[in-house]
Write an enzyme that holds these catalytic residues in place. Structure first.
Site, PDB file in Angstrom:
ATOM      1  CG  MET A  96      26.328  44.062  31.569  1.00  0.00           C
ATOM      2  SD  MET A  96      24.648  44.309  31.043  1.00  0.00           S
ATOM      3  CE  MET A  96      24.212  42.658  30.556  1.00  0.00           C
ATOM      4  N   GLY A  97      28.934  42.080  35.198  1.00  0.00           N
ATOM      5  CA  GLY A  97      29.067  41.350  36.465  1.00  0.00           C
ATOM      6  C   GLY A  97      28.506  39.947  36.402  1.00  0.00           C
ATOM      7  N   GLY A 121      34.070  32.809  31.397  1.00  0.00           N
ATOM      8  CA  GLY A 121      34.097  33.544  30.126  1.00  0.00           C
ATOM      9  C   GLY A 121      34.672  34.942  30.337  1.00  0.00           C
ATOM     10  CG  HIS A 122      32.476  37.826  32.614  1.00  0.00           C
ATOM     11  ND1 HIS A 122      31.479  37.174  33.296  1.00  0.00           N
ATOM     12  CD2 HIS A 122      31.856  38.669  31.751  1.00  0.00           C
ATOM     13  CE1 HIS A 122      30.296  37.617  32.879  1.00  0.00           C
ATOM     14  NE2 HIS A 122      30.497  38.519  31.939  1.00  0.00           N
ATOM     15  CD  GLN A 181      23.953  46.294  27.803  1.00  0.00           C
ATOM     16  OE1 GLN A 181      24.820  47.156  27.940  1.00  0.00           O
ATOM     17  NE2 GLN A 181      24.243  45.025  27.533  1.00  0.00           N
ATOM     18  CD  GLN A 209      28.345  43.282  23.545  1.00  0.00           C
ATOM     19  OE1 GLN A 209      27.303  43.571  24.092  1.00  0.00           O
ATOM     20  NE2 GLN A 209      29.296  42.614  24.168  1.00  0.00           N
ATOM     21  CB  SER A 221      25.468  33.121  29.595  1.00  0.00           C
ATOM     22  OG  SER A 221      24.532  34.143  29.835  1.00  0.00           O
ATOM     23  CB  SER A 222      25.571  36.663  33.820  1.00  0.00           C
ATOM     24  OG  SER A 222      26.875  37.129  33.583  1.00  0.00           O
ATOM     25  NE  ARG A 223      19.753  37.581  29.781  1.00  0.00           N
ATOM     26  CZ  ARG A 223      20.483  38.499  29.162  1.00  0.00           C
ATOM     27  NH1 ARG A 223      21.630  38.171  28.617  1.00  0.00           N
ATOM     28  NH2 ARG A 223      20.054  39.748  29.073  1.00  0.00           N
TER      29      ARG A 223
HETATM   30  P1  AMP Z   1      28.358  40.493  29.816  1.00  0.00           P
HETATM   31  O1  AMP Z   1      28.743  40.602  31.256  1.00  0.00           O
HETATM   32  O2  AMP Z   1      27.456  39.346  29.521  1.00  0.00           O
HETATM   33  O3  AMP Z   1      27.891  41.806  29.227  1.00  0.00           O
HETATM   34  O4  AMP Z   1      29.697  40.143  29.025  1.00  0.00           O
HETATM   35  C1  AMP Z   1      30.835  40.932  29.144  1.00  0.00           C
HETATM   36  C2  AMP Z   1      31.846  40.472  28.131  1.00  0.00           C
HETATM   37  O5  AMP Z   1      32.169  39.108  28.373  1.00  0.00           O
HETATM   38  C3  AMP Z   1      31.334  40.560  26.680  1.00  0.00           C
HETATM   39  O6  AMP Z   1      32.397  40.979  25.840  1.00  0.00           O
HETATM   40  C4  AMP Z   1      30.943  39.129  26.395  1.00  0.00           C
HETATM   41  O7  AMP Z   1      30.982  38.806  25.020  1.00  0.00           O
HETATM   42  C5  AMP Z   1      31.992  38.375  27.176  1.00  0.00           C
HETATM   43  N1  AMP Z   1      31.553  37.019  27.473  1.00  0.00           N
HETATM   44  C6  AMP Z   1      30.388  36.652  28.080  1.00  0.00           C
HETATM   45  N2  AMP Z   1      30.289  35.311  28.137  1.00  0.00           N
HETATM   46  C7  AMP Z   1      31.406  34.820  27.549  1.00  0.00           C
HETATM   47  C8  AMP Z   1      31.896  33.505  27.277  1.00  0.00           C
HETATM   48  N3  AMP Z   1      31.210  32.420  27.630  1.00  0.00           N
HETATM   49  N4  AMP Z   1      33.089  33.380  26.666  1.00  0.00           N
HETATM   50  C9  AMP Z   1      33.807  34.474  26.281  1.00  0.00           C
HETATM   51  N5  AMP Z   1      33.393  35.744  26.505  1.00  0.00           N
HETATM   52  C10 AMP Z   1      32.214  35.912  27.126  1.00  0.00           C
END
Ligand code: AMP
Length: 283
Positions: free
Chosen positions: A30-31, A36-37, A61, A155, A187-189
């Site tokens: 989701m950008g 992590g991404h 979602q 998820q 996390s993006s948040r």
């Molecule tokens: P999101 O943009 O939050 O929807 O995450 C996109 C993908 O990145 C999902 O598969 C998440 O589980 C993964 N993701 C998000 N944060 C992390 C993190 N800290 N470490 C590993 N994967 C992550």
């Protein structure tokens, strides 16, 4: 890097690549990209010839309109990061490229227990939206392999179920959670956490580690839960939504650990109204 806004253009390009027998990796996001991404992109680049990263804040979602509104968006920055990681393709559509905005989406998924516990319970409709958009991406991109993060463990199991039950020929990889120095899962948040409160965010991971240690030393799940509740009560800025121990095989909430390999500790809560989730495996 090629950037596509329209699935028709992406389709043209990927059809050509498929004819050349290129292995396609899909990383849905989701950008507001972070390390992590990037770990997912790197993992995909190691296994696939062409990595497609989707950037789409999927309205379907979000069960909380305010969360959707405040979700960080930084497309230009994200594209730069993807380029720097040598990602081959970014697909960043408008909602109208994926959804019929007049019709709305009608399809509903039932994941049984997996869809009802933890995130499924506290975010009604969330996994329906996730499943819908991920299946759209599967159909549009037709990847050979796809990558999801352990941070969103439930998820991951939803996606595993979709792939298995609907017979998609897609390999699924789980990428370990990437953390900040104090253990906070990236996390993006996290961008929304005020600086003064940032140290408190580390409590989520600390709690998981402490809980795991307590279980190792013979405490019951009930005792660990009580401990978590006490820790969270000490900080008015923190709110515990759930702490649960689950057997990830069928994602059942357990009081007693039977199968160590498939046991995970999962936590969710709020820091100053920002929702954070995390988990660790028992071993
Ligand atoms: P999101 O943009 O939050 O929807 O995450 C996109 C993908 O990145 C999902 O598969 C998440 O589980 C993964 N993701 C998000 N944060 C992390 C993190 N800290 N470490 C590993 N994967 C992550």
């Amino acid at each position: 890097m090629r950037v596509f806004k329209l699935q028709s253009d992406l389709n043209d390009y990927l059809s050509r690549m498929r004819l050349r027998r290129r292995k396609i990796g899909l990383v849905p996001t989701m950008g507001a990209l972070h390390e992590g991404h990037m770990a997912l992109i790197k993992a995909s680049r190691e296994e696939a010839d062409i990595t497609v990263c989707t950037i789409f804040v999927n309205p379907a979602q979000f069960n909380n309109p305010d969360d959707l509104l405040k979700y960080p968006r930084s497309l230009e920055d994200d594209l730069e990061k993807l380029k720097a990681t040598s990602c081959e393709v970014a697909y960043a559509p408008e909602a109208s490229d994926l959804y019929d905005l007049d019709m709305g989406e009608q399809v509903r998924f039932d994941f049984g227990n997996l869809g009802q516990v933890l995130e499924g319970h506290y975010r009604p409709g969330h996994f329906n939206g996730v499943a819908l958009v991920v299946l759209k991406f599967f159909n549009i991109v037709q990847p050979d392999i796809t990558f999801f993060g352990q941070k969103d463990l439930q998820q991951f199991h939803i996606i595993r179920t979709l792939i298995h039950d609907l017979s998609y020929h897609i390999q699924l990889r789980l990428v370990p959670t990437v953390r900040e120095k104090d253990g906070l899962a990236m996390s993006s948040r996290n961008r929304r956490i005020p600086e003064g409160l940032r140290p408190l965010a580390g409590r989520f991971y600390e709690c998981l580690i402490k809980g795991r240690e307590m279980l190792y030393r013979g405490s019951s799940v009930k005792e660990v839960k009580q401990h978590m509740e006490e820790v969270f009560k000490r900080h008015p800025e923190l709110e515990l939504e759930y702490f649960e121990v689950v057997d990830t095989f069928k994602f059942t909430v357990i009081d007693d650990i039977q199968n160590k390999e498939s046991t995970a500790l999962c936590i969710a809560g709020y820091l100053n109204n920002i929702r954070l989730i995390d988990n660790v495996m028992y071993i």
